[in-house]
Structures are given as structure tokens and as C-alpha cells.
Design a protein around this motif. Structure first.
Motif, PDB file in Angstrom:
ATOM      1  N   ALA A  42       0.935  -1.188   0.093  1.00  0.00           N
ATOM      2  CA  ALA A  42      -0.122  -0.017  -0.123  1.00  0.00           C
ATOM      3  C   ALA A  42       0.949   1.031   0.113  1.00  0.00           C
ATOM      4  N   PHE A  95      -1.934   8.041  -7.223  1.00  0.00           N
ATOM      5  CA  PHE A  95      -2.390   8.068  -5.749  1.00  0.00           C
ATOM      6  C   PHE A  95      -3.803   8.955  -5.430  1.00  0.00           C
ATOM      7  N   TYR A 127      -6.004  10.663  -2.529  1.00  0.00           N
ATOM      8  CA  TYR A 127      -6.055  10.948  -0.995  1.00  0.00           C
ATOM      9  C   TYR A 127      -7.221  11.507  -0.600  1.00  0.00           C
ATOM     10  N   VAL A 158      -6.299   9.070   4.015  1.00  0.00           N
ATOM     11  CA  VAL A 158      -6.204   7.740   3.523  1.00  0.00           C
ATOM     12  C   VAL A 158      -5.572   8.073   2.129  1.00  0.00           C
ATOM     13  N   SER A 160      -4.743   5.757  -1.506  1.00  0.00           N
ATOM     14  CA  SER A 160      -5.013   4.575  -2.405  1.00  0.00           C
ATOM     15  C   SER A 160      -4.029   4.685  -3.760  1.00  0.00           C
ATOM     16  N   ASP A 161      -3.763   3.557  -4.251  1.00  0.00           N
ATOM     17  CA  ASP A 161      -3.093   3.524  -5.222  1.00  0.00           C
ATOM     18  C   ASP A 161      -3.959   2.987  -6.504  1.00  0.00           C
ATOM     19  N   SER A 194      -4.978   0.512  -0.167  1.00  0.00           N
ATOM     20  CA  SER A 194      -4.812   1.855   0.432  1.00  0.00           C
ATOM     21  C   SER A 194      -4.414   1.760   1.800  1.00  0.00           C
ATOM     22  N   THR A 252      -3.774   4.276   5.728  1.00  0.00           N
ATOM     23  CA  THR A 252      -4.194   5.536   6.427  1.00  0.00           C
ATOM     24  C   THR A 252      -3.030   5.967   7.181  1.00  0.00           C
TER      25      THR A 252
END
Length: 801
Positions: free
Chosen positions: A495, A533, A535, A579, A581-582, A589, A591
Motif C-alpha cells: 500500500a 494516488f 488522497y 487515506v 489509495s493506489d 490503500s 491510513t
């Protein structure tokens, strides 16, 4: 007893010189030296008794003097040899009151004269090569008074040469070289003999050369001694060296002459007149099929009767090597042809080869090779021998790929090898564990299948290089190796996370909308098209009253403050979960929490302190100000050190201790002196007036406590003063004077002397003439002036004569 040259005895007598000396009353005498005929033109005039001729020849002329005599060398007999004679003439032989004397080279030892008859004899055997002539002087004196009747007359006795020296070759033995196959008449070398006899008298030194040994190969010029080729086709390969004996004979080579010999060694040098020749027409070699590349499979040799550069040959393959498997080179030391392997042999595909090779001379002589190099050919048959070869992999190297999430024991690839020999031995496979220390892989020993032994992680090791060996079952020494490169393929198993520190600072006096921190992320996974990414805030803080995030469109976000009411007294620290995430498949993802500290800042927004820990940031002091502060501190320290040093120095006592040597101190007195009173310390008037009274004067530079009676000095008299004695007395008085100061003083006595008591000897100060000079008074001055008196008297005596 017979000796060499006696046949010329008659010639010797014809060359004897006679010297006539005539004494005439009341007239000067004359010495004539001439041949026995007594006349310059060959007549006998002037050689008879007293008469008319005496009046004519009363005074001799020097033009009538013949001053040479001759005597044969190496001639000796029982008696001395008569060389010449000196006889009286004008008063005849009856005058017995004359005496003959001889002087010069060899007089008294080699030559002797009869003082009464004037006969000159040679007392020893003479050698012209040792000395060719002698210079002597004849003189006639009165026997009673020993007074000369004629000044000495010089003449020369020459030693006539005879053939008593044989020719000699001083530089022998000789060595010469000439190319083989040279033409007749070609010059080889030249020899030279020398003869010590007289080269201008007779034929004693006339030499003629001839060959005693060395025919019919060589000839020699009888006069110039040049040796030449006399035979055509002299081959070095048949005979390389010849010994030639040369004779040199004097007397023009006639009978009775003397001779000498010399040896000349003639060496034939090589020319390229022989082609290379193989010792065999067919060469056979057996070569194993596993012979390494570049290794020698056999050697051939083409013999050449020449030597050196003329024997050098090069080898080449001119037929039978269609696949370019062999090559042949020349060994520079042995001149052999070396057959080398350029490509591997395979017994199973071809078992023999037939090659045609050629050997050719490197250089050639058109005179013998007809414009092309000498060459020769031969056949080489090569038989390939079967060998137990190691297994051969199907590929030289292997490339395998496997995903990092592949299960253990999964087959990831396979290698294959086989025995190339006809026996076809089974093969066993192994992994070289030196290349797989962690034992990440396994291989099946029978079929070569490679399986995974442990899980793989691309983020830890992306490549694995292992070596697989293949071994024959029947012969374990036959081993082959192959490199297997294994690439680990990526999967999305990581992640994204913050790329830098997850802490930010916020000023109390910040404004709404102020950017607090820019946040970016990283992902350890490999994305060919790059990472993207996303956010967001956690759902429970989506309506955060204090902060919000802003997308920067460059794969990063900015954290922005919503108000300006942040106070450290109210709340010092805030936590903001984000958070990330890719864009993987499936996407992952995580946090990440951003910590925000509330700090005190300056008017320009620079952070000064955070929390009660007094987190201090730079307050804007420039580097110049910092350097100035440090310089002031250093200067202050230097001043303190100097002050302490000077204070300690002042505390030292200024009084000289008793044990210190006062002579080690320099004391200056700025006293200019007392004027003329200082000159009374030393009285030098006595030296300026040596005839004065030598009286004692008291010293005035100090006042003595006690009075002593001084010693009286030495009285040198009123007529003269001995300065050396005077100074010695004064020195003695100073050394024994108790009132003298305890330091040395320099006393200078400026006395130059009174001059000589003798007066001037110069003739410029006298008024008398030379005849009035009288030097008797010089005797009164002592023995030193007697020599001067004798010199003056001798000068006067010479002037009178």
C-alpha cells in the motif's frame, strides 16, 4: 769468421772518409773532410807533399767539407773496423806534436780514434734498424799545451743497410669473409707486411707476395697483396671455411731473400641459394576432438640448407580447410610449422581432414630464385579421435520469470543437457549452492525442472542468478555448467505511504487558507506506467473544522488551515488521518496520520518555539554577526593572557643574586670621558722619544690605597732603544703592579723606529765619480755587508776591463 755483408767489404773501403789536418806557421789551420780521392771534382789536387799547393790552400773554404762517412751494419771481425782516418797535411806526417780527439754520439764506446794516427774505428757491431746514423765531432789539439789548433768540426757516420730483417705481418692472423657463389676475381681482403730494412737502399725492403696454401680457391696480387676469388661456384653448404697461407719475400722475390708468412682465415657467408624442403611428403596427425582452441595439433618442418634470415620460412594452408577449422603458424625459434585448432572438432560429425600446406622463404635473391621465393608443398592428414566429452546444455544460459506471490514447490522452469558421445550417458542435474546460499530454489536431478523452495519478494531481491551443473552418470568427472537467471515479477502487494516525515508546524497567528504542509506518497510496488494516488480524509473526519486537503494534480496534496484561532494555550497538537489509495489491480490503500504542532512564530512567519520544550528554530542571526562575536571573545582571551604574563614578569627581582656571574651582564655607562685627563692614564711619550729617560710615572686612573716603590725599568742607553726589551719591561711592571685595575687594557705604542745607522747606499746622493768610489767602509758595518762590498768591487773591475 764469415758474416752477412762481408761480400761488401770492398765497397766499405771505398766509402771510408779521411780527415786531413794541416798546420801552417803563423796561420790558422783548416779541417777538411772528404772522400779518399781527396778532391771535390775527383782530382788529386792538394793532396801531395809541401810545395806549391800549400800556398794555394793556405786558407780552407767550408764549401770543400764533406761530412759523411759510411759503415756496414752487422759487420764484425777479430779487430775493430776502420771507418776513417785523420792525417796531417801541410806539415806532413813528420809533425808529431798534434793530438786527435773525438766527441759526440758513441764516442769512446762505439767509435774510437787513434790520437796519433787519426784512425777512427768501430768498436762494436752496428745495427741500422736500431740507429741509422751517428753525429760526431773531430778536433786537433796541441799535444803539449792541449790548446785547440782548429775549432771542432762535426760529421756524420751513416750505417749502411744489409738484408738482415725478414718481412713481418704485424696484424696477423687475419680473418675475412666473402659471400658464397661469388664471381672469380672478387676481392676478399688485403694483407700488409713490413720490412725493417732500408727501403731506399737496394732491394732489401722490396716485397713480393705469393700464396703457399689456399689454391686453387684464392689468388693474390704479388705487389698489392690483395687476395681474390680464383674458383667459380664456391658453395658454403659444401665448405664454409678456408685457410690461406700468404708469403711475403724481400729482395724482390729473388733467391737469397728473406721471407715471412701469415695465415688468413676466409669464411664464406650465406646467400639464399637453397629452397626450403619438407622432410616428408605426407604428414599424419591424430587429434582428440576435445582439443582446446588455439592448441597445437602437430608440427611440420621444411629444412633449408641456408642459415639465418635466408633460412626463414612461412607456412600456409592452401587447400583442404573449407570450414576454416585449422591454421598454421611459424615457430620463430625452430622454424617449424605449428598446426593450430581454430574451431572445435566433432568426432560424430567428421572424423578426418586432408590439408595441403606450403612453406616459402621470407626473402629471396633474384640471382638464385628467378624472381620468386623458393617454396615447397606437403600433405597433412588429420584424424579426429573420439573423446568422452562433458554434457552439453541446450542453451548456454537460461532466463526464467516468476511472480513474487508464486506458491512454494511450483515449477518455474527447466534446463536440459545431453551427452554428445555415442554412448549417450544419462545426465544428473544439481544447483551450485554457492550461487544459492539461501536455498531459494530446488532442481529435479533427473529432468532438470527447477521449483520454488521459499517465497519470493520482489521488493527484497528482484533477480536471482544460480548455476546449474550437468554430470554424466557413468563418468562423474564430465561436468558442464549453465547460468540460470530468474527474474521476480511484481504484484500489487504494498500500500502507498507518506514519502517524508509525517509532522507539520502551524503558526498561532496564521491566516485562514494558509498551506501548512505538502504531502506526497510512495509505493514500493513496480508500476510500469507510474503510480497514481488518491488522497482523502477518513470518513469520520470528512467535516474537520480545523483543516482540509487540496489536490495539487501532481500526485500530491496540500493541507490547509480553515481559521486563525489556533492557540498553544488552547491546544498544542492536532492529528489529521489521511487515506492514500493506489491504482493497482486490485488497489491497495493505507491510513497515515499527519501530526500538526501549534508554534509561536515571528511577524514574517518563521517558527520560533513549539510547546513547553522550547523547540528553538533559527532566529535570523547572520553568519557575519556570529563571526564578529567569536572574534571579540578570542581577543578578550588574548588580552587576559598578556596581562597575566606581564604581571608575572614584573614580580621578578631586579637585584642580581650573589651566585650569578657579573660577567654575564652587559652594563652601559653613558659617560663621554674626562677630556684630556684620560690621556694621563698611559704615558707613551717614551716610545715617541726613545732616547728619553726611562723613569717611572704613577698611574692616574686610580688612586692606590698603599704606596709601593716601583721597579726601575731597563736602561737601554742614550744612543739607542731596544723597543722589544722596553715593551717587555712595561708588561712585567703592569703584571706586578698591585694598583692595576682587575681588567685588561690595550696599550698602543706608536713607534716607527729611528732609521738605519748606515745611511743611504744610493749613488744618486754622492757627488763623486765612478773612479772616486771607495767601498772600504762597508767592511766596518759587519759581515752582512761584505757580500755587498764584493759585488761593488766586481762591478768596478768589469768596467775597467
Amino acid at each position: 769468421m764469415p758474416r752477412r755483408g762481408e761480400e761488401r767489404l770492398g765497397d766499405m773501403w771505398t766509402s771510408i772518409l779521411l780527415v786531413w789536418i794541416t798546420c801552417v806557421p803563423n796561420a790558422s789551420t783548416a779541417l777538411f773532410v772528404g772522400h779518399s780521392n781527396g778532391s771535390r771534382d775527383g782530382s788529386t789536387a792538394g793532396l801531395h807533399g809541401p810545395g806549391e799547393g800549400q800556398r794555394i790552400l793556405s786558407r780552407a773554404k767550408r764549401g770543400w767539407v764533406w761530412n759523411q762517412m759510411f759503415v756496414l751494419e752487422e759487420f764484425s771481425g777479430p779487430d775493430p773496423i776502420l771507418v776513417g782516418r785523420v792525417t796531417p797535411y801541410r806539415f806532413g806526417c813528420r809533425n808529431k806534436n798534434i793530438k786527435y780527439i773525438l766527441a759526440g754520439e758513441g764516442a769512446g764506446t762505439i767509435f774510437a780514434i787513434n790520437e796519433r794516427t787519426g784512425d777512427i774505428h768501430a768498436m762494436k757491431r752496428l745495427d741500422r734498424e736500431e740507429k741509422a746514423e751517428y753525429t760526431l765531432t773531430a778536433q786537433v789539439i796541441n799535444r803539449d799545451t792541449n790548446e785547440p789548433l782548429e775549432p771542432p768540426s762535426e760529421f756524420i757516420i751513416k750505417v749502411q743497410d744489409i738484408n738482415d730483417n725478414a718481412p713481418e705481418f704485424t696484424h696477423g692472423p687475419y680473418h675475412a669473409t666473402v659471400p658464397e657463389m661469388s664471381q672469380v676475381g672478387r676481392s676478399v681482403t688485403k694483407v700488409t707486411a713490413t720490412d725493417a730494412d732500408d727501403p731506399v737502399y737496394g732491394n732489401s725492403a722490396k716485397l713480393v707476395y705469393s700464396i703457399l696454401e689456399g689454391q686453387p680457391y684464392f689468388s693474390i696480387d704479388p705487389n698489392t697483396a690483395v687476395i681474390k676469388i680464383a674458383l667459380h661456384g664456391m658453395d658454403r653448404e659444401m665448405r664454409e671455411e678456408y685457410l690461406v697461407v700468404i708469403q711475403a719475400k724481400d729482395m724482390g722475390g729473388h733467391m737469397g731473400g728473406l721471407s715471412g708468412t701469415a695465415t688468413v682465415t676466409v669464411t664464406l657467408t650465406d646467400v639464399n641459394d637453397n629452397p626450403p624442403k619438407f622432410s616428408k611428403s605426407i604428414y599424419e596427425f591424430s587429434i582428440p576432438e576435445d582439443l582446446g582452441l588455439g592448441k597445437a595439433g602437430g608440427r611440420v618442418k621444411a629444412n633449408d640448407r641456408d642459415i639465418g634470415e635466408n633460412a626463414r620460412s612461412t607456412y600456409s594452408i592452401i587447400d583442404g580447410d573449407e570450414k576454416d577449422i585449422f591454421k598454421i603458424t611459424t615457430d620463430p625459434e625452430t622454424q617449424e610449422g605449428i598446426l593450430l585448432l581454430k574451431k572445435p572438432l566433432d568426432f560424430e560429425s567428421k572424423k578426418s581432414y586432408t590439408l595441403k600446406i606450403e612453406a616459402a622463404n621470407v626473402g629471396f635473391d633474384p640471382q638464385f630464385s628467378s624472381g620468386s621465393p623458393f617454396r615447397d608443398t606437403a600433405t597433412v592428414r588429420v584424424t579426429v579421435e573420439d573423446s568422452d566429452e562433458p554434457p552439453v546444455f541446450s542453451l548456454a544460459s537460461y532466463l526464467l520469470q516468476v511472480h513474487e506471490n508464486t506458491d512454494v514447490n511450483t515449477i518455474i522452469g527447466q534446463v536440459s543437457a545431453q551427452d554428445p558421445d555415442a554412448a549417450a550417458s544419462p545426465i544428473r542435474y544439481f544447483i551450485d549452492r554457492h550461487t544459492d546460499l539461501e536455498r531459494q530454489f530446488n532442481i529435479n536431478v533427473d529432468d532438470g525442472k527447477i521449483t520454488l523452495a521459499k517465497p519470493l519478494d520482489r521488493e527484497t531481491d528482484m533477480w536471482h542468478n544460480i548455476t546449474v551443473t550437468a554430470t554424466e552418470v557413468r563418468n562423474h568427472s564430465q561436468i558442464s555448467r549453465a547460468v540460470v537467471a530468474i527474474k521476480v515479477l511484481d504484484i500489487n502487494d504494498n500500500a502507498p505511504e507518506f514519502s517524508s516525515d509525517n509532522e507539520a508546524f502551524l503558526c498561532e497567528n496564521g491566516k485562514p487558507g494558509q498551506v501548512i504542509q505538502t504531502v506526497s506518497a510512495i509505493d514500493k510496488d513496480d508500476q510500469r506506467n507510474g503510480h497514481f494516488f488518491i488522497y482523502s480524509l477518513v470518513p469520520e473526519m470528512s467535516n474537520n473544522p480545523n483543516f482540509t486537503i487540496k489536490n495539487n494534480i501532481d500526485n500530491s496534496i496540500s493541507v490547509v488551515a480553515k481559521h486563525d484561532a489556533f492557540r498553544r494555550q488552547k491546544q498544542e497538537m492536532y492529528f489529521l488521518p489521511i487515506v492514500i489509495s493506489d491504482n493497482g489491480n486490485p488497489p491497495l490503500s493505507s491510513t497515515n496520520t499527519l501530526t500538526i504542532r501549534v508554534c509561536g512564530c515571528s511577524n514574517d512567519g518563521a517558527v520560533q518555539s513549539c510547546n513547553v520544550e522550547a523547540f528553538v528554530l533559527p532566529i535570523g542571526i547572520s553568519m557575519g554577526a556570529l563571526i564578529a562575536i567569536l572574534a571579540c571573545v578570542i581577543l578578550l582571551l588574548v588580552i587576559i593572557v598578556l596581562y597575566v604574563t606581564l604581571r608575572n614578569h614584573k614580580n621578578e627581582p631586579l637585584i642580581i643574586k650573589d651566585e650569578e656571574d657579573v660577567r654575564e651582564n652587559i652594563i652601559r655607562y653613558d659617560d663621554e670621558g674626562g677630556g684630556e685627563e684620560d690621556t694621563e692614564a698611559f704615558d707613551i711619550a717614551t716610545l715617541q722619544n726613545p732616547d728619553g729617560v726611562n723613569s717611572y710615572l704613577p698611574r692616574k686612573d686610580i688612586k692606590p690605597d698603599l704606596q709601593f716603590i716601583p721597579r726601575q725599568g731597563q736602561d737601554t742607553g742614550s744612543n739607542g732603544v731596544d723597543v722589544d726589551a722596553f715593551i717587555t719591561v712595561r708588561l712585567h711592571e703592569a703584571d706586578n703592579d698591585p694598583t692595576a685595575p682587575p681588567y685588561d687594557s690595550i696599550q698602543i705604542y706608536g713607534y716607527e723606529g729611528r732609521g738605519s745607522v748606515v745611511g743611504s747606499l744610493s749613488s744618486l746622493e754622492t757627488n763623486s765619480s765612478d773612479s772616486e768610489q771607495n767601498y772600504d767602509y762597508l767592511r766596518d758595518w759587519g759581515p752582512r755587508f761584505r757580500i755587498l762590498e764584493d759585488l761593488y768591487l766586481m762591478s768596478e773591475g768589469d768596467r775597467d776591463t
